[in-house]
Design a protein around this motif. Sequence first.
Motif, short mmCIF file in Angstrom:
data_model
loop_
_atom_site.label_atom_id
_atom_site.label_comp_id
_atom_site.label_asym_id
_atom_site.label_seq_id
_atom_site.Cartn_x
_atom_site.Cartn_y
_atom_site.Cartn_z
N TRP A 196 0.81 -1.21 0.00
CA TRP A 196 0.00 0.00 0.00
C TRP A 196 0.85 1.27 0.00
O TRP A 196 0.54 2.22 -0.76
CB TRP A 196 -0.98 -0.01 1.18
N PRO A 197 1.93 1.36 0.78
CA PRO A 197 2.79 2.55 0.66
C PRO A 197 3.36 2.73 -0.74
O PRO A 197 3.55 3.86 -1.20
CB PRO A 197 3.89 2.28 1.70
N THR A 198 3.61 1.60 -1.44
CA THR A 198 4.12 1.72 -2.81
C THR A 198 3.07 2.34 -3.73
O THR A 198 3.39 3.19 -4.58
CB THR A 198 4.56 0.35 -3.35
N LEU A 199 1.81 1.92 -3.58
CA LEU A 199 0.76 2.53 -4.40
C LEU A 199 0.61 4.02 -4.11
O LEU A 199 0.24 4.81 -5.00
CB LEU A 199 -0.58 1.82 -4.16
N MET A 200 0.90 4.43 -2.88
CA MET A 200 0.81 5.85 -2.52
C MET A 200 1.94 6.67 -3.15
O MET A 200 1.83 7.89 -3.26
CB MET A 200 0.85 6.01 -1.00
N MET A 201 3.02 6.00 -3.55
CA MET A 201 4.16 6.70 -4.15
C MET A 201 3.78 7.55 -5.35
O MET A 201 4.43 8.55 -5.65
CB MET A 201 5.21 5.69 -4.63
#
Length: 313
Positions: A196-201
């Motif tokens: 999920w943090p990667t998608l927020m990138m």
Amino acid sequence: MTTSETQTAQAMYFDQIIDADHRIEPRDWMPDAYRHTLIRQIAQHAHSEIIGMQPEGNWLTRAPSLRRKSILLAKVQDEAGHGLYLYSAAETLGADRAELTTKLLEGKQKFSSIFHYPATTFADVGVIGWLVDGAAICNQVPLCRCSFGPYARAMIRVCKEESFHQRQGYELLITMMNGTQAQREMVQDAVNRWWWPTLMMFGPPDEESPNTEQSMRWGIKRHTNDELRQRFVDMTVPQAKALGVTLPDPNLAWNEDRQAHDFGEPDWEEFAAVIKGSGPCSVERIAVRRAAHENGSWVREAANAFGRKARRS
């Protein structure tokens, strides 16, 4: 020509270059808003590369073999180089590198949300390479066609090296997935934490991204945040299947009509808190960067003294 007529002619010529999809170079006239937008974006990118050395750099002394240590050291060195390329590109716009660093340390400029998170196991090193660098590639390859020449040219080398980093990370994960049950569980846990943090990138949803429309008009960006996020998901799903891990999204499914994957919504409240400096490692990352900057002051002073001496001779 009057000053007003000159400015109008310069603005028209700038628009012609942009419309023709040609490059703006540092000596070309450009609107102040274009310059400021580029400085903000390039500075954030440069800060992210430098801060991004920290999560994996913490594993340099704990890598399980000399081979893994050598690979990781090479990657961390690459990230430092990327930061230097980008600071140099910002300087061609009239930005001062020292001033940009000061703004970062004072919280006046940001770094990527992804680097506010900790790398708690060695599997995180592989997942950062696979997911985080994979997302960076999706984001950055279009920047090779950015309308500002120095930024676009810097990104060509950066993207080549990021592609290598992604392959390194994926190779590490394959090795771990072919190892013990504990190693496989470690990889899955890392995927769960970083997905999920990667998608927020890629940034906030398009409707909440105030700079996207103008940046695309200027040719700085080529795709919206949501377009890039979709591209990344579609690229990553088959890789996850081949690797043997499960992506932690119950809404992830192939949509035959769209010929693309449907997926869940990241926690945008978490994203907002992170970019404001309330992430799990936000304070730590800046503290480490500040200490490194202060401890390196003697190197900068020595280099400046050498430069002054060389100019006198």
